[in-house]
Motif scaffolding. Structure first.
Motif, PDB file in Angstrom:
ATOM      1  N   PRO A  14      40.643 -17.206  29.637  1.00 17.07           N
ATOM      2  CA  PRO A  14      40.244 -16.631  28.352  1.00 17.07           C
ATOM      3  C   PRO A  14      41.466 -16.391  27.481  1.00 17.07           C
ATOM      4  O   PRO A  14      42.557 -16.164  27.986  1.00 17.07           O
ATOM      5  N   ALA A  15      41.283 -16.426  26.170  1.00 15.13           N
ATOM      6  CA  ALA A  15      42.398 -16.169  25.269  1.00 15.13           C
ATOM      7  C   ALA A  15      42.879 -14.745  25.486  1.00 15.13           C
ATOM      8  O   ALA A  15      42.083 -13.821  25.634  1.00 15.13           O
ATOM      9  N   ALA A  16      44.192 -14.566  25.510  1.00 17.61           N
ATOM     10  CA  ALA A  16      44.740 -13.246  25.771  1.00 17.61           C
ATOM     11  C   ALA A  16      44.871 -12.426  24.488  1.00 17.61           C
ATOM     12  O   ALA A  16      45.530 -11.415  24.447  1.00 17.61           O
ATOM     13  N   LEU A 151      29.988 -19.623  17.672  1.00 15.36           N
ATOM     14  CA  LEU A 151      30.624 -18.333  17.389  1.00 15.36           C
ATOM     15  C   LEU A 151      30.425 -17.367  18.566  1.00 15.36           C
ATOM     16  O   LEU A 151      31.315 -16.589  18.914  1.00 15.36           O
ATOM     17  N   GLU A 152      29.258 -17.473  19.187  1.00 15.69           N
ATOM     18  CA  GLU A 152      29.002 -16.605  20.351  1.00 15.69           C
ATOM     19  C   GLU A 152      29.918 -16.968  21.518  1.00 15.69           C
ATOM     20  O   GLU A 152      30.321 -16.106  22.298  1.00 15.69           O
ATOM     21  N   VAL A 153      30.247 -18.250  21.642  1.00 19.62           N
ATOM     22  CA  VAL A 153      31.179 -18.658  22.701  1.00 19.62           C
ATOM     23  C   VAL A 153      32.520 -17.968  22.490  1.00 19.62           C
ATOM     24  O   VAL A 153      33.146 -17.451  23.429  1.00 19.62           O
ATOM     25  N   CYS A 154      32.985 -17.930  21.248  1.00 17.31           N
ATOM     26  CA  CYS A 154      34.264 -17.265  20.945  1.00 17.31           C
ATOM     27  C   CYS A 154      34.227 -15.813  21.401  1.00 17.31           C
ATOM     28  O   CYS A 154      35.146 -15.318  22.054  1.00 17.31           O
ATOM     29  N   LYS A 155      33.136 -15.145  21.066  1.00 23.31           N
ATOM     30  CA  LYS A 155      33.030 -13.725  21.417  1.00 23.31           C
ATOM     31  C   LYS A 155      33.028 -13.555  22.935  1.00 23.31           C
ATOM     32  O   LYS A 155      33.679 -12.677  23.485  1.00 23.31           O
ATOM     33  N   ALA A 156      32.278 -14.428  23.592  1.00 26.22           N
ATOM     34  CA  ALA A 156      32.172 -14.322  25.048  1.00 26.22           C
ATOM     35  C   ALA A 156      33.525 -14.539  25.727  1.00 26.22           C
ATOM     36  O   ALA A 156      33.823 -13.939  26.753  1.00 26.22           O
ATOM     37  N   LEU A 157      34.335 -15.407  25.136  1.00 27.19           N
ATOM     38  CA  LEU A 157      35.635 -15.712  25.742  1.00 27.19           C
ATOM     39  C   LEU A 157      36.724 -14.765  25.254  1.00 27.19           C
ATOM     40  O   LEU A 157      37.853 -14.837  25.725  1.00 27.19           O
TER      41      LEU A 157
END
Ligand code: ADP
Length: 515
Positions: A14-16, A151-157
């Protein structure tokens, strides 16, 4: 808005980034980019968009950009090779929440993650968009899901991109969501780029479908979605995106005119200074005549001998007499009005009166398929039509042909002419879009040029230009050799385009932050 519950497994990093960090970073050293596309090679492909989505992110990654791709999981993709992420992704839809799974793979030969949204009700179907010449009736709903889901993928990650790069109408809702439903949320800070790969496809639906997007009826107005009474997704994206791009400088100019603007020329001209044309690159590993697994012999500019073997093999494959002296023309592409094959059809009788051979590989409109099948049946001595999709054969045509025909009515960028150049197969093209930016016309006096270019989309003009190529073949073979050499030395790698996109992203980030 429901929170996504997906947590990546170990293998997916995941992005830090914290939301705060994303906000204070004025000009991020390492850009974070979400790339959203409805098709991406090699996973799913119907045209050039897939090639771009499969290659550009790799070039961006090589430039140190943290880029991640989101696409749907279609039937026919290698499901079992993709890692299933834990949890369920909740995607808000007009009817409730769609619970999707996310599978992740990588672009081959890279570390670029590709997140595939698994929602079988929308995507487990025989076609990406619908049967030939038709769209699925629920396409608005399907690609609302993709746009919202990305956009939901971004939030999840926990991935807060600096830039969200959207591609064609299937992703056109993303810039609108970033401006509206994400307001005051971390993703609202993302700059959005909308790339036009083909303005002929705009995502036009009945105005009554506005509710499917989940956006209020107030957005159905002439500065956003409403266009001549219909719901036009592209129009809204052109209004909402931070910056716009398309896939060649000439097409960027053309689409601001009524002839090529498909009704959106005014909207585009109004943002002229924010619309950039960046020529696509090609995948120089996949399309490399020196190491192409589809070819019977390897060749390149320093060792051109193998091309003769490729020609002979293609002639055999087509059932033609194997002759080195006859000029062999190749055609690969979708049989749609865009590609100008109707004009070729009208010129064919004259062309087949000459000592030439023509191979065509393509699928598309029924009447075009029927016509070319008919010519194949009656003129099989010099015309072969393969009416199917066959990647290996596309490679063998690029390698084995002497000339490549692209009489396009319009051509945003076009990839085949660049493949042709790299394979020493001289393109014969109409002067439009990316064809202008990649092929220079032959000059009989100096042997300058890399192909043959004509302006008028007319059977006479096409036949005359093919005739010019044929006479050059027989009368000035030295010139053909010089042009072939020059063609094979052209650089169409993605590095150049990657640099341009990075500049565009940085410009978009500073624009977004200044607003
Ligand atoms: P477009 O995106 O408008 O279809 P491009 O020239 O940009 O046209 O890209 C077309 C891509 O699709 C190329 O990679 C081409 O080789 C491939 N292609 C098109 N039709 C076929 C076919 N029938 N078989 C194999 N490849 C095809």
């Amino acid at each position: 808005m429901p929170r996504a519950k997906t947590k990546p497994r170990k293998a997916v990093t995941p992005a830090a980034t914290s939301v705060e960090a994303a906000r204070i970073e004025a000009a991020p050293a390492k850009l974070k980019v979400l790339f959203v596309a409805s098709e991406c090679a090699p996973f799913a492909k119907t045209g050039g968009l897939a090639d771009v989505a499969g290659a550009l992110p790799k070039a961006l990654h090589a430039r140190g950009i943290d880029v991640r791709v989101v696409m749907p999981l279609y039937a026919g993709m290698p499901w079992s090779d993709l890692e299933v992420l834990d949890g369920v992704l909740g995607v808000p839809m007009y009817w409730g929440t769609a619970h999707a799974r996310v599978r992740v793979g990588k672009l081959p030969g890279s570390e670029v993650p590709v997140y595939c949204l698994e929602y079988n009700r929308y995507f487990d179907r025989p076609y990406l968009y619908g049967p030939p010449s038709e769209g699925y009736p629920d396409n608005l709903e399907r690609f609302t899901f993709l746009s919202r889901g990305s956009l939901e993928v971004c939030k999840a990650l926990g991935f807060v991109p600096d830039v969200i790069h959207c591609n064609d109408w299937q992703t056109a809702l993303v810039p609108v969501y970033v401006d509206t439903v994400e307001w005051a949320q971390p993703l609202h800070g993302a700059a959005t780029i909308y790339s036009i790969h083909n303005l002929a496809y705009q995502g036009v639906f009945d105005g009554g479908g506005m509710f499917i997007t989940g956006l209020g009826r107030e957005h159905f107005n002439p500065t956003e979605f409403e266009h001549f009474g219909a719901l036009n997704l592209t129009k809204a994206a052109l209004r909402h995106s931070t910056l716009l791009s398309t896939v060649s400088p000439t097409y960027a100019r053309e689409i601001q005119t009524p002839e090529y603007g498909n009704g959106l020329d005014g909207v585009l001209a109004a943002r002229s200074g924010e619309l950039e044309g960046i020529l696509n690159g090609i995948d120089v590993d996949e399309w490399n005549p020196a190491a192409d697994r589809h070819l019977p012999a390897a060749f390149d500019v320093d060792r051109p001998q193998g091309k003769a073997a490729c020609k002979a093999a293609l002639q055999k494959e087509a059932g033609f007499p194997v002759r080195a002296d006859v000029p062999l023309f190749g055609i690969v592409g979708r049989l749609t009005p865009q590609k100008g094959f109707d004009v070729l059809a009208h010129a064919l009788d004259r062309i087949l009166g000459w000592d030439v051979q023509i191979v065509l590989l393509g699928t598309g409109d029924d009447d075009a398929q029927r016509f070319f099948a008919y010519v194949d049946a009656h003129r099989g001595d010099r015309f072969r039509a393969w009416l199917r999709f066959d990647n290996g054969r596309a490679h063998r045509i690029e390698a084995g042909a002497d000339f490549f025909l692209m009489p396009s009515r319009f051509e945003p960028c076009g990839l085949n002419q660049m493949y042709s150049l790299r394979y020493g197969t001289l393109p014969i093209v109409r002067a439009t879009g990316g064809l202008v930016d990649t092929v220079t016309n032959y000059d009989e006096k100096t042997a300058e040029g890399t192909g043959f270019v004509f302006a008028d989309l007319h059977p006479e003009a096409l036949a005359n230009t093919i005739g010019w190529a044929v006479s050059t073949w027989f009368d000035r073979p030295g010139h053909i050799q010089i042009m072939r050499d020059r063609a094979m030395r052209q650089d169409f790698s993605w590095d150049r385009a990657g640099r341009r996109y990075e500049d565009l992203y940085r410009r978009a980030v500073s624009l977004r932050r200044s607003r």
